[in-house]
Every structure is written in structure tokens, then in C-alpha cells.
Write an enzyme that holds these catalytic residues in place. Structure first.
Site, PDB file in Angstrom:
ATOM      1  N   SER A  23     -22.358 -10.571  46.372  1.00 28.27           N
ATOM      2  CA  SER A  23     -23.539  -9.990  46.999  1.00 28.27           C
ATOM      3  C   SER A  23     -23.308  -8.515  47.314  1.00 28.27           C
ATOM      4  CB  SER A  23     -23.858 -10.762  48.288  1.00 28.27           C
ATOM      5  OG  SER A  23     -25.007 -10.243  48.901  1.00 28.27           O
ATOM      6  N   GLY A  24     -24.248  -7.666  46.850  1.00 30.24           N
ATOM      7  CA  GLY A  24     -24.127  -6.234  47.094  1.00 30.24           C
ATOM      8  C   GLY A  24     -23.478  -5.472  45.960  1.00 30.24           C
TER       9      GLY A  24
ATOM     10  N   THR B  81     -28.874  -7.478  40.906  1.00 26.01           N
ATOM     11  CA  THR B  81     -30.324  -7.411  40.791  1.00 26.01           C
ATOM     12  C   THR B  81     -30.765  -6.077  40.196  1.00 26.01           C
ATOM     13  OG1 THR B  81     -30.573  -8.890  42.698  1.00 26.01           O
ATOM     14  CG2 THR B  81     -32.485  -7.585  42.074  1.00 26.01           C
TER      15      THR B  81
ATOM     16  N   ASN C 279     -25.174  -7.177  52.299  1.00 23.04           N
ATOM     17  CA  ASN C 279     -26.142  -6.547  51.403  1.00 23.04           C
ATOM     18  C   ASN C 279     -27.514  -6.556  52.070  1.00 23.04           C
ATOM     19  OD1 ASN C 279     -27.633  -5.629  49.266  1.00 23.04           O
ATOM     20  ND2 ASN C 279     -27.269  -7.388  47.938  1.00 23.04           N
TER      21      ASN C 279
ATOM     22  N   SER D 137     -30.040  -8.946  49.550  1.00 18.59           N
ATOM     23  CA  SER D 137     -29.234  -9.977  48.895  1.00 18.59           C
ATOM     24  C   SER D 137     -30.128 -11.081  48.330  1.00 18.59           C
ATOM     25  CB  SER D 137     -28.255 -10.586  49.899  1.00 18.59           C
ATOM     26  OG  SER D 137     -27.530 -11.640  49.319  1.00 18.59           O
ATOM     27  N   SER D 138     -29.920 -11.413  47.050  1.00 18.70           N
ATOM     28  CA  SER D 138     -30.651 -12.534  46.445  1.00 18.70           C
ATOM     29  C   SER D 138     -30.106 -13.838  47.004  1.00 18.70           C
ATOM     30  CB  SER D 138     -30.480 -12.525  44.920  1.00 18.70           C
ATOM     31  OG  SER D 138     -31.014 -11.357  44.366  1.00 18.70           O
TER      32      SER D 138
ATOM     33  N   GLY E 289     -22.790 -14.327  43.218  1.00 21.07           N
ATOM     34  CA  GLY E 289     -21.371 -14.245  42.906  1.00 21.07           C
ATOM     35  C   GLY E 289     -20.542 -15.093  43.867  1.00 21.07           C
TER      36      GLY E 289
ATOM     37  N   GLU F 249     -18.507 -16.277  46.849  1.00 18.38           N
ATOM     38  CA  GLU F 249     -18.653 -15.863  48.249  1.00 18.38           C
ATOM     39  C   GLU F 249     -17.544 -16.461  49.111  1.00 18.38           C
ATOM     40  OE1 GLU F 249     -22.492 -16.585  49.931  1.00 18.38           O
ATOM     41  OE2 GLU F 249     -23.490 -15.092  48.695  1.00 18.38           O
TER      42      GLU F 249
END
Length: 996
Positions: A107-108, A112, A157, A160-161, A384, A386
Site C-alpha cells: 500500500s502506497g 493504482t 497511504n 489506499s485501495s 501488496g 501487508e
């Protein structure tokens, strides 16, 4: 690759396979750091693109940059996300194989953003038309909508998705995008009801409160302050400096319109979002006997209104549950904790299912009918690996997904390497790598895996809890080398693990998972009676999300983990069926600061992304490989025999070149179409030799270029002088017959006229303009004018609908009959002729049964032939005859075959006389009629009777037969208003209006 080899000392190598010490993780990270400092955020590992998030805007994404990478060989210029986009697109077009781009990272890291750049590249560079431009806009606009409903601010993030996304982009045989389809995975529904400190709920809640106008908020009974809602206060982060919720709201509402959401659908969607906020503010109380009741009746009434369900049924469902025992249903009250859980479960279910509906709605707007020759490029943007301070069920699923993707990554990378070596006829050397199948089996194996154990515990009768699930894990997989719990660990490990945790040794490192909430999140906690209430919602979105069959079906739905596992298996099948490309995203620091490179953080990501394993696979045999023609084209100046060009076979040219350069046998291999160089040092030596040779090459190129420019300039001047000479000579002989002296001039004149004509052609049949033609092309101009007019008429006629064609035919006949002959005609030109002036109900049923269907009907006034007394009648025209009808009785029939003529005056009146043979005993003499639509009537009658030549327009009196031997006369005079009466001489006097 070649474009930046000489800058390797300053910015490192742009392909990691050229690292001398390719086994060194430190050398790998140092190369990343060098390039990051120079804002070179992209680096290759062969065909894999590594991207480092710069946390700032870089001027490398313009349309000019897109054109720079369009159609260019993959290694020809510096690494870029556009390069991998273009390479994938060209492979799809040339090889006619489906492709996919797998984007991964934590994330981050910029996943995206990378997917947005790829979509934008295809939208801008692919061939398009109006339909495809609309599709491209919808593809691009789906991003802000999905981000609003599926992304949130987390500690790592700001955008974040919180779901995984796989998008298929469909291309036709020309390479134009013609459709798309999105699959979504594991939305983090728990975020709807709970967020960690410093985090936010999904963006859409804050966008609605900050960006919606006051009227909309009033309709939804919402306040602007997010702190007023319990589902938004838990993270204590209502505002984020890097996010403008108001501006994003405008973007989302515009995107919904572009995608094709109707006003009603948008309103229903917002009703659901508002209902989730009201649901969070629905509170419960506990009575003296332990019964639970709702204390916020106002919230409940608004909730029922927004969800469009019955308020009393919703109230009952939130505080009671249905139990089925021995075929009988019983209502049982919920405890306070159970009611709160039921409320939160409803909020998560409503939001989660609405998100799925949203994705399906977008899919419908992107859907097309797949034709022959179409291909697909898939785009996977998924969470990703985590490792958080507190890892729960969501992190378990996310990391399991990454295990599967890593397994696929190694498998496909090895396979592609192997296939290339086999294609080129070079022996493959086996590569040692960590196979994480053992971890995937630990999680997903039937009956023995963690997911199966979790499902069993959720379904097991009796008291079950998260602790019993952990005990079951210890009993079943306790001896597994990649599984540890507090109970099974050694003393050192116990000190850093709680009793509610289990540890998995992933390929990317160790992760501790807290089992608290595992059973609840895996189980479907939405009570049956809540489902029944939602199934009866009048909100069309909710009625699609909550099917009635779901309540009737007694089969228990799949658990969340199993659903995710099965959808992941299907995703793996999809990816295996396509040719993969990879984008590995890395974030350089946790603070989101530009220019800062945290080596510890980067090393961790390099490890769990499997980049070193990928590099070792790529370097198993050879560091550099290039097609013969590319290698020979770049390095041919280094050998006298290959410079300036090689005329023989390419493989012989490359062999001659490397022998001249002194390559040793162990340093290279020649395949069928490529040269393989084992060591980067060999390539760098060759590159340095080329660099040293450049001054000499530059001098040769400069002299050749200057000579060529001088020759071109002289040729242009010579050609220009010759043209001027021929033009002047042609002008002098322009009046002569076509001959060598004037052919160039006349050809130029004709060509110029045709070019001028092509830009000034009439665009409608009414436009009679035409450019004046020079004398030499007058005849051709006339022919072209005739052909062009004929073509325009044909096109116009083809566009005319049958009804309009019929109308035009009648108008043409009316024009031939009455134009410049009857004063009434001009004012009728703009009025449409109707099929009938009588409604079906106005005609007697008895008459209709007698005659059948009429062609045309109109109200007329018939004047007696003797006393001229007016009588109201209906005139009906049929296929072969006309009849005058008095209510239910047919008074006169006139066969078209016996009709002798039709007479009208030239004045502004509605008189018409139908002449019939007096010898016929069935006829009663000529019919004298007055009709308000005389031109329409006469036109239709003359066409039906095929007697347009029998229409007589008289400027004076009209004579008509009263009997066989007696005639009557109609006299016409002008007056202020229309009047019909018997005159002094026994004539019928018609006063027609004056023409002012």
C-alpha cells in the site's frame, strides 16, 4: 537498454541483469538508490518493470512522452510504464495472444497510479472513433468511482485501495479498445464500521458530506460534520491535507454521468450511503429483563425511508432473530451485544453488496458484443503483501493472495526464460529458487489447510470462538515448519507473540496474525429476518443486491475465506491463459516524502516482491540478449568488415563482429535469431569501445550528411527552375490544343480546379452553387456537377423514411395541380397531409362493416343541386370508389372509373365539384361539395383515381350537371369572408376571401 549504458557510472544500470554482482542485495538496492536520486524511478529486470514511488509530480507523462514510446522496441529507450504498455499492446496485435499486466506492491507504492497511466496510454494512443472515445472515457472515469467507494486513507497511504481489481480491456482486430470488464476481490467491509486511529472510512462518505449541496444533504437528513456519525469518528481523522473531498465529489458525480448512471440510480446510491451513516447512529438500550430496544426512533424512521423498507419490520429485525427448530419458526430477542453486531453486519452487507452492484453497473456500461479477431489485455491492480502492527483476517487473505501471485510469478518467469532458450536452441541451466507451494498448501489445502479449518470451526455445532479455532490449528497443522503459535514456540519467540496469535513464515517474511474476529469475519452474520426485510426494499439497487431466492434457499452460503480462495483460483486460471508482463511497485519511505530513500523499508519490499529471485532466474544463463539486426546495427562501426553495412546473413555478420572484438567462446552464444552475452563486463567493454569510436564516426556521418544536404539543395533548385520554365511556356501556349508545350500548365490548372472543387462542393440538393471552371475543364465540370447532384439526390432519397416519401409524393402532385393556379395553395404548402381527417370513432360502425377500411376520410358540406341547401356529410375515399355518408347511411357512391372530372375554382374557397355521368341511373348528378381541406382532398382523390389530368381549375364560373338535360352554375365573387348562398339568377353564389 543501449540508450543509457554510457551513463551507468552516474545513474546505475537501467536493467538489473547488467549488474556485475547480481547476487548482492546491497548492489541491487544501491542501483535503485542511484536512479531514484536522479528521478529515474523506473528500472528493468529483463521484461519486468520496477517502479519506485517518487511522491511528487514528474514531467514524464505528457502526450509527447506517449508518442516517444509508441511503436519503439522495448530496450531502445529508457524504462517507463509506457514502454511496457506499448510492448504488451504490440505483442497482442502481432501475435494475436491475450496479454496481462500484473501490478503488485504494498500500500502506497503507486499501484493504482501505474494502472491509471496504462489506461490513459491506451485511451490516447490506440485508434479510435466516437463510440470508442466514449468507451475510453468510461474506462478512465471508472477509476474515480471505484476509488471513491473502494479506497480509504490508511496509516500507510492516503488513497489506499481496500479491494483487489482485475480489469480486462477488449480490443478489436484493428487494435482499438471496444469493451472492458472488471472483477473485484475482497472489499475490506470491516472498515465500514471500524477504523484504526489515524485512518478513515471509505472516501465516498467524506466526499458526500463535504461536496454535496445543502438541498441534497437535507434530503438525506445529513450534517456536514463527519464527527456527527459514529462510523466516521473511530479513526479520528475527518480531514486529510492531501485530499480535497469537495473537488473529488465533483469528479465522482461527473464520472457517474459519463459512465451512464441515471439520475434515479445516483439518488438511490446516495440513499444507501446515507443509510449506512444513519445505521451507525442507530443506538440500542437494554431493559430490566435483558430485552433490547432501539433508543433512536428518529434515526430509525430516516433509515427506513432511505432504505425504502417497512420501519416496523426493520425495527423488529434489528432487535430479534428468527430460529427454525423442527420445521417451526420462533422469534428470539437479541441481547445488546447481538443487536449491535446485527446492526454492524447489516451496514457491512449493504455497503459490500452495493459495491459489487456498482462494479457490475460499470461492467454493463463497458460491455460489448465480442467479435472475431478480438483480443484482451488484462490489468491486475491488487493489494501488496501487508505486515501491520495488528494483522487480522483481511491481512491473512491479502498475504495469501500475494503468496499465490508470487508462485505464479516464478512459474511464468521460469517458463518464459525456458521457452526463449529452447526457441533459440541454447541449453537451459536449472535455477535454484524458493518454491512457496508449501505455504500455499498450508493455507488452502482441502481438509488440512487453514481456510478449511476455519470453515469447519464456523460450521461446527456448539460453542465456537476464535480461541477454539486457534486450538484446532495447533492440533492440525502444529507440526508444519511455516506455522508457529505462542503455545508451540520457543521461549524467545513467546516473548513477542500473544496467546491469540499464530505466525506464518511467508516467502516475504514472518507475519503474526491475531485470531480475534476471524470467525465473525469469515461467517455470514446477517440474520435471516434482516435479509427478508432488505429483500422487500423498493430501492432498485438493494432489490438487486438482496435476492428473494437467498431467503428461500436453505443452503448455507460459502464462507468469506472460501469465496476468496475460489475467486483467487479463477483469477490464477485467467492469468495463466495470458502472456504476462509485470510492474513491481516499491515505496521508498513511510512518510510519503519526495527524495527520501529508506534502505531498510526498500530491502523488505525487494525481498517480498521476489525481485532477487527474478534477477537470478534472468541471469541463470546470460545477462544480455538482443536480436541479430539490433546488435549489428549498434556495434557495426567497430569492425571494418561490417561498416558501413553488412550484405550477407545476419548471423554471419554478428559472428564476424564478435570475432573482431575478441569475444571468447564462454562469453557468448549465438541462437537462431539472437546473440546471448553471458557477462555484463563483456557488454560494457564493447560499449566503451563504441564510445571511443564515436568521434571518428561523427566526422564520417557529418561529412556524409553535409554532402547529402548540398546535393538535395542543388536538386531542389534545378527542379524548381525546370518547373518555372515549363509553367511559363505552358501559359504562353494555353490556348492551343493539348501538346508537350502546355501539358504541365493545363494539368496544373485542372488539378488546382479539382482541389478547389473538392473543398467547395455543394452540401445539399438545394444548393445550386458551383465553382466557375477554367475553359480547359468546362465540359468535365458540367459532368461532375451532374454526377454530384445525382449522388446527393440518391443519398437524400435513401434517407427518406416511407411515411415521409409518401408525404412528398402527395406534395409533388399538389404542386403540379395547384401551383400558380389556385390562390389558396401557398398557405397549404407547409401543412402536412394527414392519412385521414376523421377518427375511427367518428365513422359509423355499420358503414365500416359495409365498406371495410377507408383510405381517407374528411367532413364536407354537400349542396343540393336544386335549392342549394347545405347538408353535412362525410366523404370517404376507398381503393376503387368514394362514398358520401350521412351518419349511418351511404347517400352516394362514385366509382373512380366513371368519374368524369374534378372542378375547383382558382379562388380562396373550398368548393369542389365531382363530375359523374348523368346517363347512369344510379347517380344523382354531379356532387357539389365544400371542404376545408380542398387541396388535400383533391390531391388524394386524383391520385387514388389515377386522374390527375382530370382536375380542372377554373378562374370564372363552374358548370355542373343537375340532371341529364339541366345544368347549374357556381359563380365566384370576392368579399371579406367566405360565404355560400343561392344567388338571384338561381346560381350558387360563392363569396371567396380577398387576397390582401
Amino acid at each position: 537498454m543501449e540508450s543509457a549504458l554510457t551513463a551507468r557510472d552516474r545513474v546505475g544500470v537501467q536493467d538489473f541483469v547488467l549488474l556485475e554482482n547480481y547476487n548482492s542485495e546491497a548492489a541491487f538496492i544501491e542501483n535503485l538508490r542511484r536512479r531514484f536520486r536522479e528521478n529515474l524511478i523506473y528500472t528493468y529486470i529483463g521484461s519486468v518493470l520496477v517502479s519506485v514511488n517518487p511522491y511528487k509530480e514528474l514531467e514524464i507523462y505528457s502526450k509527447q512522452q506517449m508518442e516517444r514510446y509508441r511503436g519503439v522496441s522495448f530496450y531502445e529507450i529508457s524504462p517507463h510504464v509506457y514502454a511496457i504498455s506499448d510492448n504488451t499492446y504490440r505483442a497482442m496485435k502481432t501475435e494475436r495472444k491475450d496479454q496481462c499486466i500484473l501490478i503488485s506492491g504494498e500500500s502506497g507504492a503507486g499501484k493504482t497510479e501505474a494502472s491509471k497511466k496504462i489506461l490513459l496510454y491506451y485511451a490516447v494512443t490506440c485508434p479510435t472513433n466516437d463510440r470508442m472515445e466514449t468507451l475510453g472515457n468510461r474506462l478512465l472515469q471508472s477509476n474515480p468511482v471505484l476509488e471513491a467507494f473502494g479506497n480509504a486513507k490508511t496509516l500507510r497511504n492516503d488513497n489506499s485501495s481496500r479491494f483487489g481489481k482485475y480489469m480486462d480491456i477488449q480490443f478489436d482486430f484493428k487494435g482499438a479498445p471496444i469493451g472492458g470488464h472488471i472483477l473485484n476481490y475482497l472489499l475490506e467491509k470491516s472498515r465500514v464500521v471500524h477504523q484504526n486511529h489515524g485512518e478513515r472510512n471509505f472516501h465516498i462518505f467524506y466526499q458526500l458530506l463535504d461536496g454535496a449541496d445543502d438541498d441534497l444533504l437535507s434530503t438525506l437528513n445529513l450534517e456536514r460534520n463527519p464527527q456527527s456519525y459514529r462510523y466516521l469518528v473511530k479513526g479520528n481523522c475527518p480531514r486529510v491535507s492531501s485530499i480535497s473531498d469537495k473537488n473529488n465529489w465533483k469528479v465522482v458525480t461527473k464520472a457517474l454521468d459519463v459512465i451512464g448512471f441515471s439520475t434515479e440510480e445516483v439518488q438511490e446510491l446516495l440513499d444507501i450511503i446515507a443509510s449506512v451513516l444513519h445505521l451507525g447512529n442507530t443506538l440500542f438500550g437494554e431493559g430490566e429483563e435483558g430485552e433490547t430496544y432501539i433508543t433512536t426512533e428518529t434515526q430509525l424512521s430516516w433509515l427506513a425511508k432511505l432504505l425504502r423498507v417497512d420501519g416496523s419490520a426493520l425495527k423488529e429485525a434489528l432487535t430479534h432473530k428468527k430460529l427454525t427448530a423442527k420445521g417451526e419458526e420462533m422469534i428470539s430477542p437479541l441481547s445488546f451485544e447481538q443487536a449491535v453486531s446485527a446492526r454492524d453486519a447489516l451496514a457491512k452487507a449493504v455497503y459490500g453488496r452495493t459495491f459489487n452492484w456498482l462494479v457490475e453497473k460499470i461492467n454493463r456500461s463497458l460491455a460489448i458484443k465480442v467479435g472475431k479477431g478480438s483480443s484482451v489485455i488484462g490489468l491486475l491492480d491488487i493489494y501488496g503483501f501487508e505486515v501491520l502492527q495488528h494483522n487480522s483476517f483481511e491481512q491473512f487473505c491479502i498475504n495469501y493472495c500475494n503468496e499465490k501471485l508470487q508462485q505464479l510469478f516464478i512459474e511464468l518467469t521460469l517458463r518464459s526464460e525456458q521457452e526463449e532458450y529452447e526457441t533459440e536452441g541454447i541449453a537451459w541451466e536449472p535455477v535454484q529458487y524458493f518454491d512457496n507451494k508449501i505455504i500455499c498448501d498450508l493455507i488452502e489445502e482441502k481438509h488440512k489447510g487453514i481456510i478449511s479449518i476455519l470453515d469447519e470451526e464456523c460450521l461446527r455445532p456448539g460453542e465456537t470462538c476464535d480461541a477454539s479455532f486457534l486450538e484446532k490449528l495447533e492440533d492440525t497443522v502444529g507440526g508444519h515448519p511455516h506455522f508457529v503459535t505462542h503455545k508451540l514456540a520457543n521461549g524467545k519467540t513467546r516473548r513477542v507473540m500473544s496467546r491469540e496469535e499464530f505466525r506464518l513464515l511467508h516467502y516475504a517474511g514472518e507475519v503474526n496474525y491475531n485470531v480475534s474476529g476471524f470467525l465473525d469475519k469469515n461467517n455470514d452474520l446477517l440474520n435471516r429476518n434482516l435479509k427478508e426485510v432488505m429483500c422487500q426494499s423498493d430501492n432498485q439497487i438493494l432489490s438487486c443486491c438482496f435476492r428473494r431466492e437467498e431467503v428461500i434457499d436453505q443452503k448455507r452460503p460459502e464462507m468469506a475465506a472460501s469465496q476468496f480462495k475460489n475467486s483467487l483460483m479463477r483469477l490464477m486460471e485467467i492469468l495463466r491463459s495470458k502472456e504476462p508482463s509485470y510492474v513491481r511497485c516499491i515505496k521508498p519511505n513511510d512518510a510519503k516524502q519526495p527524495g527520501r530513500f529508506d534502505e531498510v523499508l526498500v530491502r523488505h519490499q525487494v525481498k517480498y516482491l521476489g525481485l532477487m529471485e527474478n534477477l537470478r532466474v534472468r541471469r541463470a544463463g546470460f545477462a544480455y540478449r538482443r536480436r541479430f539486426e539490433a546488435f549489428l546495427q549498434r556495434y557495426k562501426p567497430l569492425c571494418p568488415e561490417t561498416w558501413p553495412s553488412w550484405q550477407g546473413k545476419l548471423v554471419d555478420g554478428v559472428s564476424t563482429l564478435v570475432n573482431h572484438l575478441g569475444y571468447k567462446a564462454e562469453e557468448f552464444k549465438l541462437g537462431r535469431s539472437k546473440i546471448f552475452i553471458r557477462f555484463p563486463k563483456t557488454l560494457f567493454t564493447t560499449e566503451d569501445a563504441l564510445e571511443a569510436k564515436k568521434p571518428e564516426i561523427v566526422i564520417v556521418i557529418q561529412s556524409g550528411w553535409r554532402g547529402m544536404k548540398a546535393r538535395r539543395r542543388a536538386n531542389r533548385r534545378r527542379h524548381a527552375a525546370e518547373l518555372i520554365r515549363r509553367f511559363i511556356k505552358g501559359f504562353i501556349y494555353r490556348q492551343e490544343e493539348y501538346c508537350p508545350e502546355n501539358e504541365y500548365f493545363l494539368d496544373h490548372v485542372r488539378c488546382s480546379f479539382l482541389k478547389k472543387l473538392s473543398k467547395n462542393l455543394p452540401r445539399s440538393v438545394l444548393d445550386k452553387s458551383w465553382p466557375t471552371a477554367p475553359p480547359s475543364v468546362v465540359e468535365a465540370s458540367e459532368h461532375l456537377q451532374t454526377l454530384h447532384m445525382r449522388n446527393m439526390v440518391i443519398k437524400y432519397c435513401r434517407r427518406v423514411q416511407p411515411e415521409w416519401k409518401k408525404q412528398m409524393m402527395q406534395k409533388v402532385v399538389a404542386s403540379e395541380l395547384f401551383k400558380d393556379q389556385k390562390e389558396l395553395y401557398p398557405q397549404t404548402v407547409g401543412r402536412l397531409f394527414l392519412d385521414s381527417r376523421l377518427e375511427r370513432e367518428q365513422i359509423s360502425l355499420k358503414v365500416l362493416q359495409t365498406l371495410g377500411s377507408e383510405k381517407y376520410g374528411v367532413n364536407v358540406v354537400k349542396y343540393d343541386r336544386r335549392g342549394f341547401k347545405p347538408r353535412a356529410r362525410q366523404l370517404l375515399l376507398l381503393n376503387t370508389f368514394a362514398v358520401l355518408v350521412d351518419r349511418t347511411k351511404i347517400k352516394q357512391r362514385i366509382d373512380y372509373s366513371t368519374l368524369r372530372g374534378i372542378s375547383v375554382s382558382s379562388h380562396r374557397d373550398g368548393m369542389v365539384v365531382l363530375h359523374v355521368p348523368c346517363e347512369d341511373s344510379k347517380q344523382k348528378g354531379d356532387a357539389v361539395l365544400h371542404c376545408s381541406h380542398v387541396i388535400e382532398l383533391v390531391t388524394k382523390l386524383s391520385m387514388l383515381a389515377s386522374k390527375t389530368n382530370y382536375v380542372n381549375i377554373s378562374p370564372g364560373s363552374i358548370r355542373f350537371a343537375i340532371t341529364r338535360s339541366k345544368e347549374g352554375i357556381i359563380d365566384f365573387i370576392r368579399g371579406s369572408e367566405l360565404k355560400v348562398a343561392k344567388g338571384k339568377r338561381g346560381h350558387l353564389l360563392v363569396v371567396s376571401q380577398r387576397l390582401f
